[in-house]
Design a protein around this motif. Sequence first.
Motif, PDB file in Angstrom:
ATOM      1  N   LEU A  51       0.801  -1.228   0.000  1.00  0.00           N
ATOM      2  CA  LEU A  51       0.000   0.000   0.000  1.00  0.00           C
ATOM      3  C   LEU A  51       0.837   1.283   0.000  1.00  0.00           C
ATOM      4  O   LEU A  51       0.501   2.225  -0.733  1.00  0.00           O
ATOM      5  CB  LEU A  51      -0.957  -0.004   1.194  1.00  0.00           C
ATOM      6  CG  LEU A  51      -2.182  -0.922   1.080  1.00  0.00           C
ATOM      7  CD1 LEU A  51      -2.990  -0.890   2.371  1.00  0.00           C
ATOM      8  CD2 LEU A  51      -3.063  -0.506  -0.096  1.00  0.00           C
ATOM      9  N   PRO A  52       1.915   1.378   0.811  1.00  0.00           N
ATOM     10  CA  PRO A  52       2.675   2.641   0.807  1.00  0.00           C
ATOM     11  C   PRO A  52       3.262   2.992  -0.554  1.00  0.00           C
ATOM     12  O   PRO A  52       3.522   4.166  -0.829  1.00  0.00           O
ATOM     13  CB  PRO A  52       3.784   2.388   1.840  1.00  0.00           C
ATOM     14  CG  PRO A  52       3.229   1.334   2.736  1.00  0.00           C
ATOM     15  CD  PRO A  52       2.422   0.455   1.836  1.00  0.00           C
ATOM     16  N   ASN A  53       3.455   1.979  -1.400  1.00  0.00           N
ATOM     17  CA  ASN A  53       4.027   2.240  -2.719  1.00  0.00           C
ATOM     18  C   ASN A  53       3.018   2.849  -3.681  1.00  0.00           C
ATOM     19  O   ASN A  53       3.382   3.231  -4.801  1.00  0.00           O
ATOM     20  CB  ASN A  53       4.578   0.938  -3.301  1.00  0.00           C
ATOM     21  CG  ASN A  53       5.757   0.419  -2.506  1.00  0.00           C
ATOM     22  OD1 ASN A  53       6.857   0.934  -2.583  1.00  0.00           O
ATOM     23  ND2 ASN A  53       5.525  -0.613  -1.713  1.00  0.00           N
ATOM     24  N   LEU A  54       1.772   2.933  -3.257  1.00  0.00           N
ATOM     25  CA  LEU A  54       0.755   3.591  -4.074  1.00  0.00           C
ATOM     26  C   LEU A  54       0.700   5.083  -3.805  1.00  0.00           C
ATOM     27  O   LEU A  54      -0.005   5.816  -4.508  1.00  0.00           O
ATOM     28  CB  LEU A  54      -0.631   2.986  -3.797  1.00  0.00           C
ATOM     29  CG  LEU A  54      -0.776   1.469  -3.958  1.00  0.00           C
ATOM     30  CD1 LEU A  54      -2.221   1.055  -3.729  1.00  0.00           C
ATOM     31  CD2 LEU A  54      -0.290   1.021  -5.334  1.00  0.00           C
ATOM     32  N   VAL A  55       1.432   5.528  -2.792  1.00  0.00           N
ATOM     33  CA  VAL A  55       1.393   6.930  -2.374  1.00  0.00           C
ATOM     34  C   VAL A  55       2.747   7.560  -2.678  1.00  0.00           C
ATOM     35  O   VAL A  55       3.715   7.367  -1.941  1.00  0.00           O
ATOM     36  CB  VAL A  55       1.079   7.053  -0.867  1.00  0.00           C
ATOM     37  CG1 VAL A  55       0.926   8.512  -0.474  1.00  0.00           C
ATOM     38  CG2 VAL A  55      -0.188   6.272  -0.526  1.00  0.00           C
ATOM     39  N   PRO A  56       2.872   8.308  -3.768  1.00  0.00           N
ATOM     40  CA  PRO A  56       4.167   8.884  -4.162  1.00  0.00           C
ATOM     41  C   PRO A  56       4.749   9.854  -3.140  1.00  0.00           C
ATOM     42  O   PRO A  56       5.929  10.147  -3.196  1.00  0.00           O
ATOM     43  CB  PRO A  56       3.831   9.619  -5.467  1.00  0.00           C
ATOM     44  CG  PRO A  56       2.560   9.012  -5.940  1.00  0.00           C
ATOM     45  CD  PRO A  56       1.809   8.618  -4.713  1.00  0.00           C
ATOM     46  N   PHE A 152       4.915   1.462  -8.489  1.00  0.00           N
ATOM     47  CA  PHE A 152       3.459   1.560  -8.425  1.00  0.00           C
ATOM     48  C   PHE A 152       2.776   0.316  -9.006  1.00  0.00           C
ATOM     49  O   PHE A 152       1.982  -0.351  -8.327  1.00  0.00           O
ATOM     50  CB  PHE A 152       2.976   2.816  -9.148  1.00  0.00           C
ATOM     51  CG  PHE A 152       1.479   3.011  -9.105  1.00  0.00           C
ATOM     52  CD1 PHE A 152       0.880   3.588  -8.006  1.00  0.00           C
ATOM     53  CD2 PHE A 152       0.677   2.598 -10.164  1.00  0.00           C
ATOM     54  CE1 PHE A 152      -0.497   3.763  -7.945  1.00  0.00           C
ATOM     55  CE2 PHE A 152      -0.694   2.767 -10.116  1.00  0.00           C
ATOM     56  CZ  PHE A 152      -1.283   3.348  -9.006  1.00  0.00           C
ATOM     57  N   LEU A 153       3.064  -0.001 -10.264  1.00  0.00           N
ATOM     58  CA  LEU A 153       2.406  -1.138 -10.902  1.00  0.00           C
ATOM     59  C   LEU A 153       2.732  -2.471 -10.225  1.00  0.00           C
ATOM     60  O   LEU A 153       1.834  -3.295 -10.022  1.00  0.00           O
ATOM     61  CB  LEU A 153       2.756  -1.189 -12.389  1.00  0.00           C
ATOM     62  CG  LEU A 153       2.000  -0.226 -13.303  1.00  0.00           C
ATOM     63  CD1 LEU A 153       2.491  -0.345 -14.743  1.00  0.00           C
ATOM     64  CD2 LEU A 153       0.499  -0.480 -13.240  1.00  0.00           C
TER      65      LEU A 153
END
Length: 206
Positions: A51-56, A152-153
């Motif tokens: 999840l944290p990798n979805l938040v730049p 992200f992906l």
Amino acid sequence: MTGVTPNRSLPFSQNLLAQLHGGKSERISLQELLDGVKTHARATLMILFSLPNLVPSIPGMSAITGLPLLFLAVQMMMGNNVWLPHFIASRSFLRSDLLRLINRLLPYLQRVERVLQPRQLILSRPTVLQVIGLICVVLSVLIALPIPLGNFLPAVAIILFSLGTLEADGVFIIAGFVTAIASVLFITVFYWGVIMAVLRMMGHAA
């Protein structure tokens, strides 16, 4: 992510929120989360680390989350039960930070959870889960690479795989495969562009 029986006690987001609200200390360790979740612990932890990798806006998060994801994915690939070494299990986070992250993404998680359902159960067999584990090993390495937006992906793919195994939902697992392929293609194009740019610079310098 070790079986095909869906967990219908609580949706993933509510289960995680219950764990974060349940303690009195300011910090919560990964071992506490692992002990509290019990069923589908691997999927829950892999979603949590993805999840944290979805938040730049969180810098350097890919390097922090990549190693635990890799460790969990290797276990899944080998068909082993989930466990964490002490140096990972003892890592703790502020409950307030995790709550802020989950609450920020909660509307999206809840929309996804409403469409999760058991289907295409053949994709939840142990042999398929081991293949998913192998793919998640590759995705975890991609997350750890210092590529702008390159985490992200792969993170989305791991989340789709994990949600799919939580409810034995083959549609989400298929979506995970598609996103994983897109992740590899994106990274390949990125590095190809970098290599070609370097070669052009070297050609001009010569």
